[in-house]
Every structure is written in C-alpha cells, then in structure tokens.
Design a protein around this motif. Structure first.
Motif, short mmCIF file in Angstrom:
data_model
loop_
_atom_site.label_atom_id
_atom_site.label_comp_id
_atom_site.label_asym_id
_atom_site.label_seq_id
_atom_site.Cartn_x
_atom_site.Cartn_y
_atom_site.Cartn_z
N GLU A 86 12.85 18.42 0.75
CA GLU A 86 12.10 17.19 0.98
C GLU A 86 12.41 16.62 2.36
O GLU A 86 11.52 16.17 3.07
N TYR A 140 3.28 5.47 -2.79
CA TYR A 140 3.48 6.81 -2.22
C TYR A 140 4.96 7.08 -1.99
O TYR A 140 5.44 8.19 -2.18
N GLU A 169 0.81 -1.20 0.00
CA GLU A 169 0.00 0.00 0.00
C GLU A 169 0.84 1.26 0.00
O GLU A 169 0.52 2.22 -0.68
N ALA A 226 2.15 5.44 12.39
CA ALA A 226 2.18 5.01 10.98
C ALA A 226 2.92 6.04 10.14
O ALA A 226 3.76 5.70 9.30
N ILE A 227 2.63 7.32 10.40
CA ILE A 227 3.28 8.36 9.61
C ILE A 227 4.77 8.41 9.93
O ILE A 227 5.61 8.61 9.04
N VAL A 263 7.02 10.13 -3.48
CA VAL A 263 7.74 11.08 -2.63
C VAL A 263 9.19 11.17 -3.09
O VAL A 263 9.75 12.26 -3.23
N THR A 278 4.66 14.52 13.62
CA THR A 278 3.24 14.37 13.87
C THR A 278 2.98 13.34 14.96
O THR A 278 1.91 13.30 15.53
N LEU A 279 4.01 12.53 15.25
CA LEU A 279 3.95 11.55 16.33
C LEU A 279 2.87 10.50 16.13
O LEU A 279 2.43 9.87 17.07
N VAL A 280 2.40 10.37 14.92
CA VAL A 280 1.49 9.25 14.62
C VAL A 280 2.38 8.09 14.17
O VAL A 280 3.20 8.27 13.27
#
Lengths: 231, 1174
Positions: free
Chosen positions: B396, B348, B344, B410-411, B352, B406-408
């Motif tokens: 970049e 991306y 998935e 997954a990100i 990027v 963002t401390l998520v």
C-alpha cells in the motif's frame, strides 16, 4: 450549462452496488436457474443505472457551482438513453464474468467477500471523483494517472487474467462505440483531446468493467452457495 | 530467498514479543495509546469549524483601496480571504416614500402606487448620471457589472431580471423599467405577487431581490398602516470609483433630501461567502458514504468467535477513524494545511486504509488453540499474520508513493494524508486493537469458566428443585460468542404477507416516526430559511417592552411592524408625539367591527394625517435583514458564484420622497378607484390578523379535541370491550406455547399437539424405534413397546428375567385381556393414559390388574438396561451386566439372550441381523442373529394397521432365534466406548481415548483408526452416503471420508462438548454443551450460522427434512428452518411442565418426533411440515 453532462461519457459508469447485500439470503431461495439469472441481471442493471446517474451528477457539478432552484432536473440532465445503456452494459458484464470463469474452469478465488466488493466500488467512485474534481495540469497526466489507478484497482481486487483481458476488450469496445457515436453527432464533448473524445475514457471503462465484474461474481457466488444449501 | 526467510522470521519474532507485551499490560498500553491519539489530534482544534454562514469584515471608506492578491506583510486582524478585488461592489439606494399629508379621499392603492412610480425617475437619474473631472468622464455604464444571459432554466425570470447590460435591480424591473407599463398596469400589487413562488420557499424570493428589503418592511400592501413605502435600487459595480459614487450620492441627496437622516456613510462591509453544498453535490457524497458504511458493515460482520462482537467492531472503527484524525492532526502540526474538502475525501481515505488488517488479526488470534494462555494466543496470532500484514502495508505504501509522483497537488495531498494515516493506523492496530482483543479474549475465557460449571452439573439428570414454570419462558439470552439470530421475532414466524407488513409497521412505529421526522425537518427548514425574521421578531419583542408601554396604551397587541418606527422615533418630529396615542381608538374600533360590520365604510375612522418617514440605525445596513443567501442567489442567476469569494457592500444612499395627495391622485390608474375596498378597515387590520390568529388557534384546538373524542368513540365502538383485558388470559395460556415477540403479538396457532405416552414410572433411559414400533426403557428397567402411529402401548416388558417355560406359556396366551407381567412395584398403577380411552379399545388398553398367576416365581430383578435397539419386532437390550437380550416386541417375550460378555454394554447397533455391542471395558462384540424358521407357519401379527408396512427382518413368533457371538474385539479402544453408530455396512465407534474407529460390519475388521480430536469423542454421525462426522469434548467437529479414512475438514465451533451431530446433504448440524447449534456447510466446512439456545437445551437434534431441524429444549421441542435459521415453532410437551429437558429425540419416518420427557414419551406429529414439504 453542462456540456460535459450530456457528453455521455458516463456510459462506463454502469457499475457497482451497495444495495444488494441485504438480498443475499433471498437469492438462496431461488433454485430455478433462469429466475436466478434474471434476478441477478435486474440487480446489476439497477446498480448500473444508479451509478450512471450519480456519477453523471459528479461530472455535472464541475461546470456549475451554484444550482438553480430546480436541482432535481439536473440529476436527469443527461439523455435518457445514457443510464439505460449503462444499466444494460452493467448487467451484461456482471453476468459475463462468472460465466467466463466457469467456462475457463478457473474459479475466481481471490477475495470473494462483500466487504472487498464494497471497497472496490468505493475506489471506483473515487476514481470517477478524481477525474471530475481534481485539476490536472494536462490531459496526458490525467489519463496516465487514471490508467495507473485502474490497473491498481484490478491488481487489488481482481488479479485474474480473464478479468484483465475482458476489461481491456470491453474498454476498447466501449471507447469505439463512443467514438462512433461522436462521429455520428449523437453527442459531443466540451473539450475533446484525442480524436473527438476524451482520452481518459478507456481507463474509466476499464475500472468500471472490473468493478461490475466483481459484483457479478459475488452475486453468482451467493446464488451458488444458496442453491447448494437448498439442494 | 534466505534473506526473505530471515526477514520473515525476524518480523514474526518481533510480533510475537509485541503480542506478549500487549496482552501482559493492557491497561497501561491503552492509556498510552489514548494519550497519543489525543496529542496528535490536538492541532485539529486550531482548524476552523466548517460552516456556511458568511463572514464580514469592515473597513473604512476613505482610505479604501483594492486589496492585493498576495498578503503584504501583517495587516493585523485582516482576514485571509480579504485578498484581491471583490466580485462586485454593491451600492444600494434606499428609498422611503410616502404620500403626505394623507387625505381621506385617497384609496389604499395610493399608498404605494405613486411612491413606486417614483422609482422610474430615480432610475433615469442614476443611469444618466455622469461624473466628469480631470481624469475623464465616467458614467454608470463604464463602472457597473455587466451581465450576460440569465442562467438557463430561469426563462420565467427573463422578463424581470436584466440581461446583457448593467446589473441594476429595482422594483421597476417588474414593469421592464418602463413607466408606461407601470401606469397602464391596473393592479401593481398583483403584478408583484404574480412572481412569488407558491408554497414554501427556502431561498431569497424575487420580491426580496428587487425590493432589496424584506417583504414586510417594504410596505407594499393594502394594509399598510404606516403608509410608508420602502424599497431599494441596487446597483452592482464591478470597480470602485470613489469620485463617481460621491457625486452620485451628492446628486441624489440634493434631489431628494432626507432631513432627519443621520446615517453613517463611512464604512464599507466586505462579506465573504463560504462554499455551499447543493443537493446535486450531496448525492454523490451520500452515495460514497453509503458505500463506506456497507463496507464497514460487511467487514465487521466477519468478526466472530469473540466475547463482544459489537465491542470489537467498535474498536475496529475507532482504530480507523482515530488514525485518520491523527493523520490530519499530524499534517497540520507540520505545517500542511488541508485544502481538500475533508468530507469528500474522508470515505476514500477510510477505504484506502481499510479494516482488513484488524479482521485478519482477529481471525488469526481467534483461531489459535483455545487451551493456550491468553498471552500466548495473542502472541501466536500476531506472529502468524505478521508477514502478510507487513507485506500488505509495504504494498500500500508503494502504491501511495506512486500516487505521490503524479505531481498533481490534490492527489499529492491525498497521498500524504493516506501515508500518515496508514502509519498511524498500523500503530493503533498494534497497540490499541491488539490490546482490546486480548482483553476481550480474556473476558471470554472467564465467562466460559463461569458458565461451564453449572451447565455440566445440571446436564445429566433433569434439574431438581424449583424449576422455572412454563408460564415464564426464559428470555432469549444474548449470545456471548456468535451472532444470535434473534429468536422470536417476526421474521421467524410464518405469517401471511399482509400481516407481516402490518406487524412491521406496528413494531417499528414507522408512521409515527416518519411524521415526527417530517415535523422536525419542517421546523428545521423554517428556522433555517429565515433566521433574520426570527431574530428581528425577538428584537422587536424585547424593544417593545419599554417604549410601547406608554405609547401603545393597554390594548394594543405587539406588532412587528410598529417596532422599528417607534423605536427610531425622532424626537424632533412633533407629529410622532401626536401619533403616539393614535392607537387608543383601536379597542373601540375593534368592538364596533365586532357587532357592526356594516359600519366598516370606505373611509377609515381616524386615519393618520401624515405618514412619518424616519431613518433609524437599522436602515444603515438594511441588507442585514435580508436572507444571507440574498446575494449568492442574485449572482447565481447570472452563473456567477460567490463561494469562497467576497463582495463589498457600500454604504446606502438614503432618499426620502414626499408626495402630495394631488400627485398620488394623478398617478392613479382608472381602475384603482373601482377596486373593492378591503373588507376590513385598515386601521384595525393588525388587530384583525391577531384576532384571526387566536380564532384559528381556538378552532384548531377545538377540532383537535373533537378528533380525539371521535377516535375514542370509534375505538369504543369497533373494539371489543375486553380488548385490553383479553391479553392477560391469552398471554397466560399461550405465551408458553408460542413464541411471542417483544411486543406481545403471537402468531396464529397451528395445531401441533403432542401425544403423551404415559406409563413409565421413572425417567426414560433408552429410546429406540424402527419407524413403526417404538421401544422405551426407563430407569426401573421396564421396557415398553408402543405403536409409533397411534401411540398405543403394545407391550410391557417388566424388569424380570424369565425362564423359557414361562415364556412359552405366555406365548400361548392370545386373549385380549392378556395381562401384563407384573409386578412387584407398587407405584406402577397409572400405566395407561386416559387419553387412550377414546381410541378403539384394544387388548392392550385394559388396565393391568396384578394377577397372581402372572407373577413369575423365579423373577429376580435383572440389571438395568443400558442400551437398546429395535429392528423389526426384535428388541435388543444390552444390560449393565453385559447380558444381551432379544425380546419380541409384540408379544413381550424373551427370544434369546447371550451372556458371553461380562462388562456392561454401553451401546448397541442392530443392522441386518447383526448386532454390535460396545462394552464398558472398551471391547466390541459382534453378534449374529440367526433365525430358524419353522416351515409353513405364517402367523398373523399385530394390529391390521401395521400389516401393510414393510418389515425389514421378519421374525415371526414361531421362529427360533439364536444369537451368537461371532467376534469379539477385545481391545477396540483404550478407554470406554462412548458412541457407536452403524450404517452402510460400517460400524463406527468413538471412545474417550480421542479416537474414532471404523469397522466393517461383515467381517468385523477394523478399517481405520481416525485420530484428530484432542478430547474424547462425544458424538458421531454416519449415514448411508458414507459421510462420517465426529464431535469431541474439545468442541471440534471432524468430517471424514469413510472410504479413505482421511479427514475432510476440522472445525471448531463449540466451547465445550459437542453433544449431538446430524448431517443433511448440504450441511452439518452440531449442538454443544454451550447451548449453541451450529450449522456448517458440509462441503467447505464453513460455518453458515449458529443459533444460541436457552440454557440446558440443545443436547438433542433431529432433522426431519432437508430444511427442517428439530431440537429439544426445556419441556419443549423447537422446529427450525435450516435455510434461514428461523424458529418456526416451539411445541410445549406438557401442560404442567416442570422444565424437564428433552434429552433424546428420534425422528420417525412419518415425520413424527418422539422424545423423552421425564417419565413420559411424547409423540409429536408435524402435519404442517408435511404440507410444506410437498
């Protein structure tokens, strides 16, 4: 089954397309202005409908993991008017952007290539993907992240003031319309977090507007150069 | 700012050195890079391969306890998914029931009616079982998995699957677990069949779910030979209670003891399910991949001007992909295990990281000056783009860094991958891609060197020696430099749409491919749907080899259902030994069935007396025979996912039920006996099915053969007999004329036939036209004037100087048989083409007869004509001696001459009674033609067909014409003037001294000297709109503004001289020595596309209209659509072409084309073009 599917927060996914690259040369044949406009509008519309369906599916998946035998119906699980709205909005935005560019007299020069447009579309789908798939701690975080991503999208692919302004305006309008629809009970969200709607909606709207504008500009460019060759 | 500048300089210098390094040692660097890629990808080997099959883990039953969530120490081989409680425990009660002893009075329905009826007793028993001990009373209700609603959309299953209660499935569900419903059901078999899906089913069917065993083992059918019915009662438990289950097991065993059952019951199997990807998930995924491919396509399409476009595109993709692999590998190496779904996020990540840098690098390197050394070019290109590359990279990285905060989780993980990917991508770009680029550029230079020599050598004279015959058109060469528009393919031909569709189908063999793909997919689905079925089939086949050899006798075909029973055959059972020879009557029975169907009575001939219930090892884990989607689909009906979770399957509880015939008869429904007997006796049912199979196969084969024969006959009838052979003469005649595609289809012939103008004895040197007349001059110095409309030869001016007296004498001769002025060259006899005999005889078409009086005494061979122009009916000819002559085109008389200059005239321009002559020494002479018209003399001139035409400057034969040198620019250029063009009151000269000069025609004043080329000027174009384009030996094309003298654009497109330049209002067309035709956008200077031609073509160009380009080739002219770059048509000039190139090409006003073709002229009308233009 998929409350969020029907929630209509796909209004914004009216953007982008990867199919029309093959049509570039054919546009050039058309010198008639109206026909040209119509064709562009139709292409943008179909792109919008397509993306609305696909991205809606992305949202649907979040709530169910294993699918009943009739998967195909879940593609069209949202109300029938949602893809149509998305398509119309996409066509309008995609036509509006080049028009505004020419009115303002500052033609958009930044990264006018199909590869860049494709990249933009991919990032937009990615933003939607992230909003659908990634688990965030809370909604504020989600909204902030998406906002940052959207601004980043604009900075990477657009960088025009008119694009930013139009994006903000349309995002605002779109959110307002969604809000009104929710007030009138046309649909609802499974988990509203900000005055009956999802707070990240404007960000998605904004990213979608930027993407659609990008496509619209590129299409306009292609047809322009097409007529130029022809004349 | 200074810091920035310093930084920039330093970066630039570093890149320069790096470029030098890469270009100097390409092989070691590539080896090093590959090694590092492999090293970084090595940790990937340890990652598990993706797959969707379930994984099993077996534990003992006695000391079972629910595993903890956190891994507690080291449990040896315990898999990492075995944590926490399972989704559910599955307890299956496997029931085998039979009516025994079998009795001839029983009907086939009895085989399963009463055994199935027993399920209700068992269900009641299980539901009501209560275990009470010191810790309290437990019933099934408290332990089982409580389910709620069925999944919406499964309404049709609502009647058969339990809702709001224990998840307990059994065949009884067909009748809502109510005995009364079952008893009153006239046809239980039909009820079961009713719920089966129609057509192909890919997942577990309802029947599998409820019976708990695959359909063919259940024995519920009218043709059950074994008369044993097998089904399970599946109890799904949410928690495990050993004592309750133990007591249930004991109770059931006690009620229905299985005598010979030795199933093991001490193992518990845990099955872990992977995540399954549904279609709905697949669609967005596929979409992202499509977008990704579009992105890659559009990116790599921009790679241009390199030796191998595909090679570089591949290198670019390899760079990005391997940098991603490296990033995953490195992250794994440092202990970060990827939790995201790789498929998935992959698109991306690619987006990027992007392909931009690679393209920028290529563009930058390609745009460096071609004459530099490869090393230096690479270095320069790198250092030019170093700053932007570093800037982009920093941006970049910043963006990704922001993403990291963002401390998520997954990100964060995505960002980590992206950062490592970016860095490794940079590394690969710098080392891998740069090196590949340097190799490519070097190859291109070598290829150029190799090509340049023959091309130049063969250029000016038509190729001598053995030349290609026209029957073999040279194959389109792949272009080394640019995108070749694949020349003769179907899209290039103007065909009706339906034909295009048909051709498209034929060319791509679409139908066949779709059918093939469909078949493959179908087979794939079949295999995928039921792997268990095939496996058991194979197992059965293998196991049958030995035991059936003695039990089955000779004639028994292998049957699937037999295998497990006989294999597990219990030696203690005496009956089984008696049953073994049972099949022996079969062949006999079969033969009876064949010639005597009436004998098939209701009572089978030799029914088995007692059905044998056996328990084998395969019953121990009967669920293995089910589809591996069995459990996930059962749970998914209740919206419970098993993805990434596991279930525990408890050992089955075996139950044997024997029913007496009386019980079976009691259980009958009144309609059961009235049922029609199955048409075929049960005993031979298996054989019958096999026979049917053979029959079907034989019939199918016969039908196939018949179909083939039929089609063959149809083909013979419908197609002409010479269909196959017709192609050969066709091909021989036409393959040269028209472009065929690879499959030999040729487009419909449109009639463009060239008109050959014969008469010259040697190759044509100069060609001039003013639209109505056509003047040509051959190497022998003979000038001929032709009518551009009809192709008639009007005048022949031989290579003689003439005196004025002869001239005037000749002028008076107006007889039709006016002889041409010959001749001391014997080989000039065939002057007039025989084609012209069909035309109205004119005074010019009479064959010339060498007449004595015509031969001038003072004739002396004058120097050859180097340049010629035609205006009105005046021919201006510049000779190598520097003499300028003016001839009357119609009468063939010398009107005046000027011998002011001594250097040979290389180029002439004739515009509004001014003549400009460029000389070999670089000087430029301006002449004025003055006409002194005698009063009152109006003379009829020329054939009537031309009288209506506008005559620009009218010279009548009575006028006295003088030609005066008005100005001579002695040193117009340092080196010989190569090109001279005049238009719009300007004269433009190009010279070998790399400059272009613009003069005003009126006062011969030099307006500008345009500098910008780094080679001699070879081509110039100027038209009425003051557009000036020049091309040089350096392959560059410059566009100039004639009013200001400024350079509008400067582009490089050719690897060699630019040989010809033409402009339309929107584009500039150039052709070069590299046989490439480039089309440029006139306003932006961007190359729109280029056309690679065959070797030795493309020196001459002409534009017929805005969208029609004509080029000269080897013995042919080709028409191109400028908007698409499509080849419209190729017209071959001669029947027996020896491959002479067309070197000069003139487009006349009436859409006719004149080109030289060896010693002949060719006049081509383009009627279809005229239609198209209107």
């Amino acid at each position: 089954m998929s409350g969020r599917a029907v929630t209509g927060d796909q209004q914004q996914w009216s953007r982008s397309g990867e199919m029309q690259h093959s049509r570039g040369p054919y546009i050039s044949v058309i010198t008639n202005r109206t026909t040209n406009l119509l064709i562009r509008g139709a292409m943008l519309f179909s792109v919008g409908v397509f993306l609305a369906l696909v991205l809606n599916l992305l949202q649907v998946q979040r709530n169910i993991t294993l699918f009943p035998p009739d998967v195909i119906t879940s593609i069209f699980s949202s109300a029938w008017w949602v893809p149509l709205c998305c398509g119309t909005a996409a066509a309008m935005i995609g036509l509006l952007y080049p028009c505004i560019d020419s009115r303002l007299g500052e033609p958009h020069k930044f990264k006018r290539e199909w590869s860049s447009v494709m990249r933009c579309v991919a990032v937009f789908v990615g933003i939607n993907h992230a909003s659908a798939k990634v688990d965030f701690a809370n909604n504020v975080q989600l909204s902030l992240t998406l906002a940052a991503l959207s601004i980043g999208l604009w900075w990477t692919f657009d960088r025009s003031r008119s694009g930013f302004g139009l994006g903000i305006c349309i995002a605002f309008l779109g959110t307002l319309v969604t809000q009104l629809l929710v007030y009138n009970g046309v649909f609802q969200y499974t988990s509203p977090d900000f005055l009956y709607i999802r707070s990240w909606l404007p960000c998605i709207f904004f990213a979608g507007v930027i993407t659609m504008g990008n496509i619209g500009r590129q299409l306009a460019l292609v047809s322009q150069s097409g007529t130029l060759v022809k004349l | 700012m200074t810091l920035r500048e310093q930084l920039r300089e330093k970066i630039s210098a570093a890149f320069y050195r790096h470029g030098l390094l890469c270009a100097s040692y390409p092989v070691p660097i590539i080896l090093f890079t590959s090694a590092s890629i492999l090293t970084c990808c090595y940790p990937l080997l340890r990652l598990p391969l993706p797959g969707t099959g379930p994984v099993e883990f077996t534990t003992g039953l006695r000391d079972y306890s629910v595993p903890f969530h956190e891994p507690q120490g080291d449990f040896g081989e315990r898999p990492d998914w075995y944590r926490g409680p399972p989704v559910a425990y599955i307890q299956q009660v496997l029931v085998k029931a039979a009516v025994s002893p079998w009795d001839n009075s029983l009907v086939p329905v009895d085989v399963f009616r009463s055994p199935l009826g027993r399920v209700f007793n068992l269900l009641e028993e299980i539901r009501n079982h209560v275990h009470s001990d010191s810790s309290g009373i437990r019933s099934l209700e408290s332990l089982c998995l409580q389910v709620t609603d069925l999944f919406p959309g499964l309404r049709r299953m609502q009647s058969v699957l339990p809702e709001h209660g224990c998840l307990l499935v059994s065949p009884g569900n067909y009748w809502q677990n109510q005995r009364e419903l079952f008893d009153s059901d006239p046809d239980p078999f039909k009820t079961i069949q009713k719920h089966e899906p129609k057509g192909l089913h890919t997942s577990a069917t309802l029947r599998d779910l409820l019976f708990g065993v695959p359909v063919k083992y259940s024995g519920v059918s009218h043709y059950n030979r074994k008369r044993v019915v097998t089904y399970t009662i599946t109890v799904v438990l949410s928690s495990y209670d050993a004592r309750f289950l133990g007591s249930l097991r004991a109770r059931l065993k006690q009620l229905h003891p299985s005598a010979n059952c030795t199933l093991r019951d001490d193992h518990m199997v845990h099955v872990h399910f992977k995540e399954e990807i549904g279609i709905a998930e697949l669609i967005p995924l596929v979409t992202t991949y499509i977008i990704l491919f579009a992105y890659i396509y559009f990116s790599t399409r921009k790679i241009d001007m390199v030796k191998s476009k595909w090679g570089l595109a591949l290198a670019a993709v390899v760079t990005v992909l391997s940098s991603l692999l490296m990033s995953v590998g490195l992250c794994t190496l440092f202990g970060l295990t990827p939790t995201l779904n790789g498929g998935e996020i992959f698109p991306y990540l690619v987006v990027v990281i992007g392909l931009e840098n690679v393209l920028v690098l290529t563009k930058s390197v390609v745009s460096t000056p071609v004459d530099l050394e490869v090393k230096l070019r690479i270095a320069q290109g790198l250092s030019n783009e170093s700053w932007s590359i570093m800037k982009n990279m920093a941006t970049e990285l910043c963006i990704i860094l922001i993403g990291y905060f963002t401390l998520v989780p997954a990100i964060q993980e995505f960002c980590l991958f992206a950062v490592v990917g970016l860095v490794s991508d940079f590394f690969l770009q710098m080392f891998f891609f740069t090196t590949v680029l340097s190799i490519d550029i070097r190859r291109m230079e070598l290829a150029d060197l190799n090509r340049r020599l023959p091309a130049e050598a063969g250029m000016p004279p038509p190729k001598p020696g053995p030349l290609r015959t026209r029957e073999v058109p040279p194959p389109p060469r792949p272009s080394p430099h640019t995108i070749t528009l694949q020349t003769p393919a179907f899209r290039n031909l103007r065909l009706p749409k339906r034909l295009r569709v048909v051709y498209f189908l034929a060319r791509t063999r679409l139908a066949q491919r779709i059918i093939m793909a469909g078949t493959v997919i179908w087979i794939g689905i079949l295999v995928y749907t039921d792997p268990a079925g095939i496996r058991t089939y194979l197992a059965a086949q293998v196991s049958e080899q030995s035991p059936l050899g003695d039990t089955g006798g000779g004639g028994l075909p292998p049957h699937l259902g037999v295998a497990p029973v006989f294999r597990g055959g219990d030696p203690t059972s005496t009956l089984s030994i008696h049953r073994a020879p049972d099949p022996t009557p079969l062949p006999e029975n079969q033969s009876q069935g064949h010639h005597g169907p009436p004998r098939a009575g209701p009572i089978p001939q030799s029914p088995p007396a007692v059905p044998q219930i056996t328990w084998g090892e395969e019953d121990e884990e009967g669920w293995r025979r089910l589809s591996f989607r069995h459990w996930p689909s059962l749970f998914s009906y209740y919206n419970i996912t098993l993805a990434k979770r596991y279930i525990s399957i408890l050992p089955v509880i075996p139950i044997t039920v024997h029913l007496t015939p009386q019980e079976a008869i009691d259980a009958r429904h009144p309609q059961d006996t009235r049922h029609p007997q199955p048409p075929i006796p049960k005993i031979s049912a298996d054989l019958q099915t096999d026979l049917t199979l053979y029959k079907v196969a034989a019939l199918g084969l016969a039908a196939g053969v018949l179909l083939v024969l039929l089609l063959f006959c149809l083909y013979r009838v419908l197609c002409p007999r010479n269909y196959g052979q017709n192609g050969v003469p066709h091909g021989r005649r036409r393959r040269g004329d028209l472009p065929c595609d690879d499959y030999g289809y040729s487009p419909p012939v449109s009639e463009i036939s060239p008109l050959l103008l014969r008469g010259h004895s040697m190759d044509i040197e100069c060609l001039a036209s003013d639209g109505m007349l056509l003047a040509s001059c051959c190497l022998a110095g003979q000038i001929r004037v032709w009518d551009a409309q009809t192709g008639d030869c009007l005048t022949v001016i031989p290579n003689h100087g003439m005196t004025g007296a002869q001239e005037s004498e000749l002028r008076r001769r107006t007889t039709p048989s006016r002889p041409t002025l010959f001749i001391d060259q014997p080989d000039l006899t065939p002057l007039i083409d025989t084609n012209f005999t069909s035309q109205p005889p004119s005074h010019l078409s009479t064959p010339p007869s060498p007449s004595a009086y015509a031969s001038p005494s003072s004739a002396s061979s004058s120097p050859s004509v180097w340049a010629m122009e035609l205006r009105g009916n005046l021919i201006a000819a510049g000779r190598s001696s520097g003499k300028l002559e003016l001839w009357d085109a119609v009468e063939g008389s010398l009107r005046c001459s000027n011998e002011d200059g001594v250097s040979g005239i290389t180029a002439l321009a004739f515009l509004n009674n001014r003549i400009v002559a460029a000389r070999l020494n670089g000087s430029l002479d301006f002449f004025t033609v003055e006409i002194n018209k005698p009063l009152g003399l109006l003379q009829y001139r020329g054939p009537p067909g031309r009288s209506s035409m506008p005559q620009s400057p009218c010279y009548s034969s009575e006028d006295v014409i003088s030609c005066q040198l008005t100005r001579s620019v002695q040193c117009a250029h340092q080196k010989p003037i190569t090109v001279l063009r005049a238009a719009a009151g300007r004269v433009v000269t190009g010279s070998q001294d790399h400059t272009v000069r613009v003069y005003r025609l009126e006062d011969s004043c030099c307006l500008f000297t345009l500098q910008g080329h780094s080679g001699g000027i070879t081509a110039i174009y100027i038209d009425q709109t003051m557009v000036l384009a020049s091309g040089g030996q350096d392959g560059a094309i410059c566009l100039w503004d004639v009013l200001t003298g400024s350079r509008v654009s400067h582009v490089y497109g050719h690897c060699g001289d630019v040989t010809s330049l033409v402009c339309t209002t929107s584009c500039v067309i150039s052709s070069g020595l590299d046989d490439l035709i480039c089309i440029w956008d006139r306003s932006t200077g961007i190359k729109l596309y280029s056309i690679q031609q065959e070797v030795g073509c493309g020196a001459s160009l002409g534009v017929i209209s805005e969208s029609l380009l004509v080029t000269g080739g080897q013995g042919c002219v080709s028409f191109w659509d400028l908007n698409f770059g499509d080849l419209l048509q190729t017209v071959y000039l001669g029947q027996s072409s020896d491959g002479q190139g067309v070197r000069q090409l003139l487009v006349l006003d009436n859409a006719a084309i004149v080109c030289d073709f060896g010693s002949e002229l060719s006049l081509v009308y383009v009627p279809s073009v005229l239609e198209k233009l209107d």
